[in-house]
Structure formats: structure tokens, C-alpha cells
Design a protein around this motif. Structure first.
Motif, PDB file in Angstrom:
ATOM      1  N   PRO A 194       1.415   7.843   6.206  1.00 53.98           N
ATOM      2  CA  PRO A 194       2.124   7.257   5.278  1.00 53.98           C
ATOM      3  C   PRO A 194       1.318   6.699   3.990  1.00 53.98           C
ATOM      4  CG  PRO A 194       2.968   6.333   7.083  1.00 53.98           C
ATOM      5  CD  PRO A 194       1.894   7.201   7.563  1.00 53.98           C
ATOM      6  N   VAL A 195       0.251   5.920   4.265  1.00 59.14           N
ATOM      7  CA  VAL A 195      -0.738   5.596   3.492  1.00 59.14           C
ATOM      8  C   VAL A 195      -1.260   6.522   2.519  1.00 59.14           C
ATOM      9  CG1 VAL A 195      -3.066   4.473   2.907  1.00 59.14           C
ATOM     10  CG2 VAL A 195      -1.265   3.361   4.777  1.00 59.14           C
ATOM     11  N   LEU A 196      -1.719   7.646   3.534  1.00 57.56           N
ATOM     12  CA  LEU A 196      -2.399   8.986   2.531  1.00 57.56           C
ATOM     13  C   LEU A 196      -1.311   9.478   1.529  1.00 57.56           C
ATOM     14  CD1 LEU A 196      -4.947  10.217   2.622  1.00 57.56           C
ATOM     15  CD2 LEU A 196      -4.202  11.742   4.380  1.00 57.56           C
ATOM     16  N   ILE A 197      -0.173   9.764   2.134  1.00 58.51           N
ATOM     17  CA  ILE A 197       0.853  10.610   1.302  1.00 58.51           C
ATOM     18  C   ILE A 197       1.554   9.860   0.071  1.00 58.51           C
ATOM     19  CG2 ILE A 197       2.861   9.919   2.386  1.00 58.51           C
ATOM     20  CD1 ILE A 197       1.947  13.574   1.506  1.00 58.51           C
ATOM     21  N   LEU A 198       1.668   8.534   0.369  1.00 59.39           N
ATOM     22  CA  LEU A 198       2.225   7.817  -0.746  1.00 59.39           C
ATOM     23  C   LEU A 198       0.967   7.436  -1.953  1.00 59.39           C
ATOM     24  CD1 LEU A 198       4.746   5.062   0.882  1.00 59.39           C
ATOM     25  CD2 LEU A 198       5.241   7.334  -0.513  1.00 59.39           C
ATOM     26  N   SER A 199      -0.387   7.183  -1.338  1.00 55.03           N
ATOM     27  CA  SER A 199      -1.381   6.876  -2.370  1.00 55.03           C
ATOM     28  C   SER A 199      -1.467   8.340  -3.183  1.00 55.03           C
ATOM     29  CB  SER A 199      -2.543   6.543  -1.587  1.00 55.03           C
ATOM     30  OG  SER A 199      -3.056   7.660  -0.868  1.00 55.03           O
ATOM     31  N   LEU A 200      -1.249   9.565  -2.713  1.00 62.04           N
ATOM     32  CA  LEU A 200      -1.395  10.807  -3.291  1.00 62.04           C
ATOM     33  C   LEU A 200      -0.334  10.967  -4.186  1.00 62.04           C
ATOM     34  CD1 LEU A 200      -2.649  13.200  -0.793  1.00 62.04           C
ATOM     35  CD2 LEU A 200      -3.975  12.405  -2.661  1.00 62.04           C
ATOM     36  N   LEU A 201       1.042  10.806  -3.795  1.00 66.17           N
ATOM     37  CA  LEU A 201       2.055  11.114  -4.722  1.00 66.17           C
ATOM     38  C   LEU A 201       2.988   9.799  -5.367  1.00 66.17           C
ATOM     39  CD1 LEU A 201       3.536  13.722  -2.019  1.00 66.17           C
ATOM     40  CD2 LEU A 201       1.895  14.257  -3.946  1.00 66.17           C
ATOM     41  N   TRP A 202       2.815   8.677  -4.849  1.00 64.80           N
ATOM     42  CA  TRP A 202       3.634   7.725  -5.703  1.00 64.80           C
ATOM     43  C   TRP A 202       2.782   6.768  -6.446  1.00 64.80           C
ATOM     44  CZ3 TRP A 202       5.295   2.768  -3.317  1.00 64.80           C
ATOM     45  CH2 TRP A 202       6.279   1.965  -3.863  1.00 64.80           C
ATOM     46  N   LYS A 203       2.924   6.822  -7.930  1.00 60.42           N
ATOM     47  CA  LYS A 203       2.221   5.915  -8.784  1.00 60.42           C
ATOM     48  C   LYS A 203       2.339   4.578  -8.551  1.00 60.42           C
ATOM     49  CE  LYS A 203       5.380   5.912 -12.772  1.00 60.42           C
ATOM     50  NZ  LYS A 203       5.336   4.334 -12.893  1.00 60.42           N
ATOM     51  N   ASP A 204       3.585   4.013  -8.027  1.00 56.74           N
ATOM     52  CA  ASP A 204       3.675   2.714  -8.018  1.00 56.74           C
ATOM     53  C   ASP A 204       2.743   1.893  -6.808  1.00 56.74           C
ATOM     54  OD1 ASP A 204       4.893   2.139 -10.164  1.00 56.74           O
ATOM     55  OD2 ASP A 204       6.837   2.775  -9.346  1.00 56.74           O
ATOM     56  N   CYS A 205       2.329   2.763  -5.836  1.00 54.44           N
ATOM     57  CA  CYS A 205       1.796   2.312  -4.763  1.00 54.44           C
ATOM     58  C   CYS A 205       0.436   1.517  -5.045  1.00 54.44           C
ATOM     59  CB  CYS A 205       1.059   3.615  -3.760  1.00 54.44           C
ATOM     60  SG  CYS A 205       0.676   3.202  -2.084  1.00 54.44           S
ATOM     61  N   THR A 206       0.351   0.439  -4.268  1.00 58.42           N
ATOM     62  CA  THR A 206      -0.855  -0.552  -4.649  1.00 58.42           C
ATOM     63  C   THR A 206      -1.389  -0.851  -3.462  1.00 58.42           C
ATOM     64  OG1 THR A 206       0.341  -2.444  -4.337  1.00 58.42           O
ATOM     65  CG2 THR A 206       0.779  -1.365  -6.449  1.00 58.42           C
ATOM     66  N   THR A 207      -2.782  -1.357  -3.940  1.00 61.16           N
ATOM     67  CA  THR A 207      -3.389  -1.806  -2.512  1.00 61.16           C
ATOM     68  C   THR A 207      -2.949  -2.711  -1.597  1.00 61.16           C
ATOM     69  OG1 THR A 207      -5.617  -1.817  -3.948  1.00 61.16           O
ATOM     70  CG2 THR A 207      -5.869  -2.904  -1.878  1.00 61.16           C
ATOM     71  N   ARG A 208      -2.275  -3.688  -2.229  1.00 60.32           N
ATOM     72  CA  ARG A 208      -1.400  -4.664  -1.121  1.00 60.32           C
ATOM     73  C   ARG A 208      -0.575  -3.858  -0.683  1.00 60.32           C
ATOM     74  NH1 ARG A 208       2.313  -9.597  -2.892  1.00 60.32           N
ATOM     75  NH2 ARG A 208       4.050  -8.102  -3.252  1.00 60.32           N
ATOM     76  N   GLY A 209       0.363  -3.056  -1.061  1.00 60.34           N
ATOM     77  CA  GLY A 209       1.375  -2.240  -0.263  1.00 60.34           C
ATOM     78  C   GLY A 209       0.818  -1.362   0.700  1.00 60.34           C
ATOM     79  N   ALA A 210      -0.260  -0.578   0.402  1.00 63.88           N
ATOM     80  CA  ALA A 210      -0.977   0.435   1.399  1.00 63.88           C
ATOM     81  C   ALA A 210      -1.449  -0.231   2.471  1.00 63.88           C
ATOM     82  CB  ALA A 210      -1.914   1.000   0.662  1.00 63.88           C
ATOM     83  N   VAL A 211      -2.261  -1.327   2.301  1.00 65.55           N
ATOM     84  CA  VAL A 211      -2.950  -2.181   3.394  1.00 65.55           C
ATOM     85  C   VAL A 211      -1.913  -2.940   4.283  1.00 65.55           C
ATOM     86  CG1 VAL A 211      -4.537  -4.121   3.992  1.00 65.55           C
ATOM     87  CG2 VAL A 211      -4.911  -2.460   2.215  1.00 65.55           C
ATOM     88  N   ILE A 212      -0.970  -3.681   3.598  1.00 65.23           N
ATOM     89  CA  ILE A 212      -0.020  -4.577   4.587  1.00 65.23           C
ATOM     90  C   ILE A 212       0.950  -3.362   5.174  1.00 65.23           C
ATOM     91  CG2 ILE A 212       2.011  -5.991   4.564  1.00 65.23           C
ATOM     92  CD1 ILE A 212       0.567  -7.327   2.282  1.00 65.23           C
ATOM     93  N   GLY A 213       1.480  -2.490   4.486  1.00 64.29           N
ATOM     94  CA  GLY A 213       2.418  -1.387   5.255  1.00 64.29           C
ATOM     95  C   GLY A 213       1.635  -0.652   6.402  1.00 64.29           C
ATOM     96  N   GLY A 214       0.462  -0.104   5.908  1.00 63.40           N
ATOM     97  CA  GLY A 214      -0.450   0.566   6.861  1.00 63.40           C
ATOM     98  C   GLY A 214      -0.655  -0.422   8.174  1.00 63.40           C
ATOM     99  N   PHE A 215      -0.915  -1.543   8.079  1.00 67.62           N
ATOM    100  CA  PHE A 215      -1.368  -2.290   9.330  1.00 67.62           C
ATOM    101  C   PHE A 215      -0.195  -2.660  10.080  1.00 67.62           C
ATOM    102  CE2 PHE A 215      -5.687  -3.664   7.486  1.00 67.62           C
ATOM    103  CZ  PHE A 215      -6.417  -3.334   8.836  1.00 67.62           C
ATOM    104  N   LEU A 216       1.094  -2.394   9.254  1.00 68.42           N
ATOM    105  CA  LEU A 216       2.346  -2.779  10.052  1.00 68.42           C
ATOM    106  C   LEU A 216       2.600  -1.708  10.987  1.00 68.42           C
ATOM    107  CD1 LEU A 216       4.705  -4.313   7.134  1.00 68.42           C
ATOM    108  CD2 LEU A 216       4.074  -5.391   9.335  1.00 68.42           C
ATOM    109  N   GLY A 217       2.486  -0.384  10.333  1.00 71.09           N
ATOM    110  CA  GLY A 217       2.378   0.996  11.097  1.00 71.09           C
ATOM    111  C   GLY A 217       1.374   1.101  12.186  1.00 71.09           C
TER     112      GLY A 217
END
Length: 577
Positions: free
Chosen positions: A471-494
Motif C-alpha cells: 500500500p505504501v509503495l503503490i500510493l506513494s507512486l500513484l497518489w499525489k496527496d500521499c504524505t509522509t504522515r499518511g504513509a508511515v502511520i498507515g504502513g505501520f497500521l498494516g
């Protein structure tokens, strides 16, 4: 072991994702030790000597961190495709899927299909972008426009957890395989694997690991081609005749095992059931969740993603996925034939099987493909396949160790601790220290888990890769609104949810921890459907609610990232940066 127990062991093994069979049950480490097979040992010795020579050759070419991690970007698409296929065609795929086809027929191919479906995602969405954005690890890609410290900490955590569970399963599998085939003690086999793996990675780096994988893939493809050819030759090269014979054998075994006239009357239906689905995963939610783990886990495995940085450009990255898909698909078709060969040839041979159960102690069902090799090619070919199966584990373990070492040295040491100021020599030194540490840990855990069920560890590795890394990889590549906070918190939740849900699932809570049946808190075999949803929702929510100046800067950097990802402008030929 009676037929019901064998079925239970194989069903539990089905919860494993990639290394299906080598993780098949808590008593895999307790397989009977066989008389020493000198043919297999001599062939294995030849392979080891050849690969050590490759390591010596590669060591002379490994001078920088780029050489160590990515072979200097000098691997062609065709070579890399074979190496990726070598990573994928593990001994577990070879032994495990064939054992499951032998046990459950058509349904055993669910793994082959699940693994293959992951490749179009990598081909069309990721391979080119990975090569254009990355340098050594997938964190280079995920964190291209993000704050480096938090994203690298997350990526290294996800990588090390996946690698750890994969390594333990490989080590236990290697020990069990050698104990069964070569007559060595279990702990000796584990130490040998650990020692050789450290030599490959320490001195040869990615160059040696790649060429060991290529040679092993060629040997394994040649071996399974010969086996499938010989199996089909017995039935006039008619798959229909082979399948009909398989149904007949299963019907006879069901009739022989029947305790009542009613069971005997239903024997024909049991025999025919091997040609239909539904033997492994019966409820739709488990089937969807398990399928998602197989599909998306492929696109999040660090040692597979790392291979896209070994090619010189994005065109070769695409080519490597094409060749990998070709070889893996061909391999899995042959494995299906070999699995039915095990039904028709091994289960009907009184020297090898008793009442439909392979002789040789618990876990012996995993040797189905090796026994087919013995029947179609005699003792010499049996030794060859045994040696290739063991060498397969060595190569996969080396690739896993390299991805773990790069996570520590490149993501944590060079980028987080040294803020990108580390020189190549010191980074290489940290990587080699990490390799030794991972090797020692893998050997110790492999010995400690000898009698433990490790099926959940491999399924957990795929579930984590699908729930955290992907999820972190694909959204960081394809979604412009993805941020550090979202990627790290969402990634750790997964990451956390996939581990937690697996621990409280029947495969661990009941089968491994010994709690009573029906007491598992989470009723399904794989957590991917739920933990992936948690990860994606977490990344989305914590990204869109991030109004900081840093988030605005990251959103603004998306266009530059997109140009680089799509065109390769700014990506150097050898290292990606």
C-alpha cells in the motif's frame, strides 16, 4: 501417518504463501533420517564448489555499495528474469505445490495462479517506475518525496519482519530436507546452509547471488521438464489419460480406506473431487483474503523488488518481468503434471506409499516430487533433484539476507543515522556486519524452531508484504496527496494488524499455540483482506488530514516524481540516482 492426518498437515501447510511445503506442519523437522545418499551429496558438492567459484569471481567485481546491492546495474533483462524466476521457484514451490496437487488435485494449482496474478501488477504499475526512482531498496522509491527518517524506519521494519519469517521457514525447511535426503543431522544441515549463505552474500553480493539464482533456475527448469516429459510419456503424452488415471487411483484409495458401506459407495465421488476446486479454502472471505495475500504480497516482497535495481534501465526492467513471468508460468504448469504423476506413480508404489500415504515419517508427503524423480530417472536423477532442491534454498536465503542487510545499512545507517553522508566503504562494512548477524540469527532460530509449525511464518511474510509494503509503495507512486504522515502511520497500521490478526487466527492460535478448536479470535486463514484495508484507509485518512507545510511541499513534489518515474529523466544508468 494415516490419511486424515496427512490431509490435516497439508491443509495447514496451505496457509503458507510462498514456501508452502517446507513449512508444512509442526513435525516437519521430525522426518525420519534416511541412509546417506552419496549420489545426492556428491552432486550437491559439485554445485557448491561451482557457486563458490562464482562468488570468488564476483568478489573481484564487488568494489562499491552499488556493486554489492545491485551488481552495478549490469544485469540484462533476460538474466534478471531468470534470477527472479529462481527466487520464485523455491524448493517449496517445487516440493510444496506438487505435494498439494498429489493431496487435493486441481485445487493445488490455486497457488500457481495466485502467484502469477501478482506479476501483471508489477509489470504495468511498478517495474518501470521502480527502476527509474530507486537506487538500492524499495524505500528509495516509497520515500522519494517524503521525509527520509520516518519512511526509512518504516520500510526497514517491514523488510526485516518479512525477511525474518521467510528466513526461519527456509532454514527449518533446509534442515528437514537434508535430514530426509542426505542422512545428516538436522542442526548440521542448518549450520551448512547458514554458513554457505553468509559466504555468498559477504563476498559476492548481488552479482554472486544473481548468478547462483540463474544457474539454479536453469537446473530446476531442466529437471522438472524431464520429469514432466517422462510422466506424460507413460500416458501417451495425453494429459487427459493422466488425469483419468489420477481419478481412478484416488477412487481406489478412498474405497480402500472406507470404514462403512456408505463411504465405499461415495468413493467414486471422492476420486472425482480431485478435478474440482474447494478442497483448501471453503468460505469466500478466506478465499478472497488468501488470494489478495498471494497477489499483492508478490508486489511487496523486498527481495523481489530489489531485483529491479540490478538492470541498467527501465526497458530492461520490463523485459525482466516478462521473462520471469514466462519461466514461472512454464514451471507451474509442469509442477501440476508432476503432482498428478505423484498420484499415479508414487501412491501406487508399495515401496514408497502405504494406503495412500508416503512412507518415511511425518512431513514425507513433501518429498512427492523427489520420489517422482526417483521413479522416472533412477538414483542418479534422484540425487540431482535432491541437490537442486537444497541448492534452491541456499539461493533464496542469500537473496533474503541481502535485502535485509541493505535495509539496515542503506535505509537505517546511511540515510537515517548518517543523513545521507555515509561513504560507500562504511555502508558496505555495515551491510556485511548485518549479513553475519542475520546469518547467525537465522541459524539459531532455524535450530530453535525445528519442531515448530512455521506455516504461519511464511503466510505472515506474504500478508505483511501485501498489508504494509505494497500500500505504501503503490500510493506513494500513484497518489499525489500521499504524505509522509499518511504513509508511515498507515504502513505501520498494516504491519501491526497483519501480524496481530495472524497470531489470533486458527493457523496460529489453535494449530501452533495449542488452544482448543474454535477458540481463535479471528476466524479466517489469512488477514490480508482486513489488514490491507486498514493500511489503505490509514494512509488515505492521515494524508488528507495532514495540513502541514511539509505535506504541501510533498504534494507539490509529486509532479517532478511523476516525470522521473515515467521518463527516467535524471535516473543514472547504474544506480538510479
Amino acid at each position: 501417518m494415516n490419511a486424515s492426518k496427512m490431509k490435516a498437515a497439508l491443509t495447514l501447510a496451505a496457509m503458507s504463501a510462498s514456501n508452502v511445503a517446507l513449512a508444512a506442519g509442526g513435525d516437519l523437522g521430525q522426518v525420519d533420517k534416511q541412509p546417506t545418499n552419496w549420489v545426492a551429496i556428491s552432486m550437491f558438492a559439485v554445485f557448491v564448489l561451482a557457486t563458490l567459484w562464482i562468488t570468488k569471481w564476483a568478489a573481484a567485481r564487488t568494489r562499491s555499495a552499488s556493486d554489492f546491492y545491485t551488481a552495478g546495474g549490469g544485469i540484462t533483462g533476460f538474466q534478471n528474469g531468470l534470477a527472479i524466476a529462481g527466487d520464485y521457484m523455491s524448493a517449496a514451490s517445487f516440493l510444496g505445490i506438487s505435494a498439494m496437487v498429489m493431496s487435493s488435485g486441481f485445487d493445488g494449482i490455486i497457488y500457481s495462479v495466485g502467484f502469477l496474478v501478482g506479476w501483471p501488477i508489477i509489470t504495468f504499475l511498478m517495474a518501470e517506475r521502480l527502476r527509474n526512482l530507486g537506487k538500492f531498496t524499495f524505500a528509495d522509491v516509497a520515500g522519494y518525496r517524503f521525509q527520509q527518517t520516518p519512511i526509512r524506519a518504516f520500510a526497514a521494519s517491514g523488510t526485516l519482519v518479512v525477511v525474518a519469517f521467510y528466513l526461519i521457514a527456509q532454514m527449518v525447511g533446509a534442515g528437514a530436507l537434508i535430514k530426509l535426503l542426505f542422512g545428516l543431522e538436522y542442526w548440521i544441515a542448518v549450520v551448512i546452509v547458514g554458513g554457505l549463505m553468509m559466504v555468498y552474500v559477504l563476498f559476492g553480493g548481488m552479482t554472486a547471488t544473481t548468478w547462483v539464482q540463474i544457474i539454479k533456475a536453469c537446473l530446476l527448469l531442466a529437471g522438472v521438464t524431464f520429469m514432466a516429459f517422462m510422466v506424460l510419456a507413460n500416458y501417451g503424452f495425453s494429459p487427459e489419460a493422466l488425469f483419468a488415471k489420477g481419478v481412478e487411483v484416488k477412487t481406489q484409495l478412498a474405497a480402500a480406506a472406507a470404514a462403512t458401506p456408505e463411504e465405499a459407495a461415495g468413493a467414486a465421488g471422492k476420486g472425482l473431487s480431485i478435478m474440482g476446486p474447494g478442497g483448501f479454502i471453503k468460505d469466500p472471505i478466506s478465499a478472497i483474503s488468501f488470494g489478495m495475500a498471494l497477489m499483492f504480497g508478490t508486489a511487496g516482497l523486498p527481495h523481489i523488488l530489489m531485483r529491479f535495481f540490478t538492470v541498467p534501465n527501465a526497458k530492461e526492467a520490463r523485459k525482466s518481468v516478462f521473462w520471469a513471468t514466462t519461466w514461472i508460468g512454464y514451471f507451474y504448469i509442469l509442477i501440476f503434471i508432476i503432482g498428478f504423476g505423484a498420484i499415479t506413480m508414487v501412491l501406487t508404489n508399495p515401496e514408497m506409499a502405504d494406503a495412500g500415504t508416503i512412507k518415511g515419517g511425518a512431513g514425507a508427503a513433501n518429498m512427492a516430487a523427489v520420489l517422482v524423480a526417483k521413479m522416472v530417472g533412477g538414483n542418479v536423477f534422484f540425487g540431482f533433484i535432491s541437490a537442486v532442491a537444497f541448492a534452491t534454498i541456499l539461493a533464496v536465503v542469500a537473496g533474503l539476507t541481502l535485502s535485509g542487510a541493505s535495509a539496515v545499512s542503506h535505509d537505517l545507517y546511511a540515510t537515517v543515522l548518517k543523513k545521507g553522508q555515509a561513504d560507500s566503504a562504511s555502508e558496505l562494512k555495515v551491510s556485511r556486519i548485518t549479513t553475519v548477524a542475520l546469518g547467525v540469527i537465522a541459524v539459531l532460530l532455524g535450530i530453535a524452531f525445528e519442531k515448530q509449525n512455521v506455516a504461519f511464518m511464511v503466510s505472515l511474510a506474504f500478508a505483511i508484504a501485501a498489508s504494509a509494503n505494497f500500500p505504501v509503495l503503490i500510493l506513494s507512486l500513484l497518489w499525489k496527496d500521499c504524505t509522509t504522515r499518511g504513509a508511515v502511520i498507515g504502513g505501520f497500521l498494516g504491519l501491526v494488524s497483519s501480524v496481530a490478526l495472524t497470531v489470533v487466527s486458527p493457523s496460529v492460535w489453535e494449530a501452533t499455540l495449542g488452544n482448543p478448536a474454535g477458540s481463535a479470535w479471528f476466524p479466517y486463514t489469512s488477514p490480508a483482506l482486513f489488514s490491507m484495508a486498514i493500511a489503505f484507509a490509514g494512509i488515505w485518512f492521515f494524508s488528507i488530514t495532514d495540513r502541514s507545510a511539509q505535506a504541501a511541499k510533498e504534494r507539490g513534489a509529486f509532479k517532478a516524481q511523476q516525470v522521473r518515474a515515467e521518463t527516467g529523466l535524471g535516473a543514472s544508468k547504474s544506480s538510479g540516482h
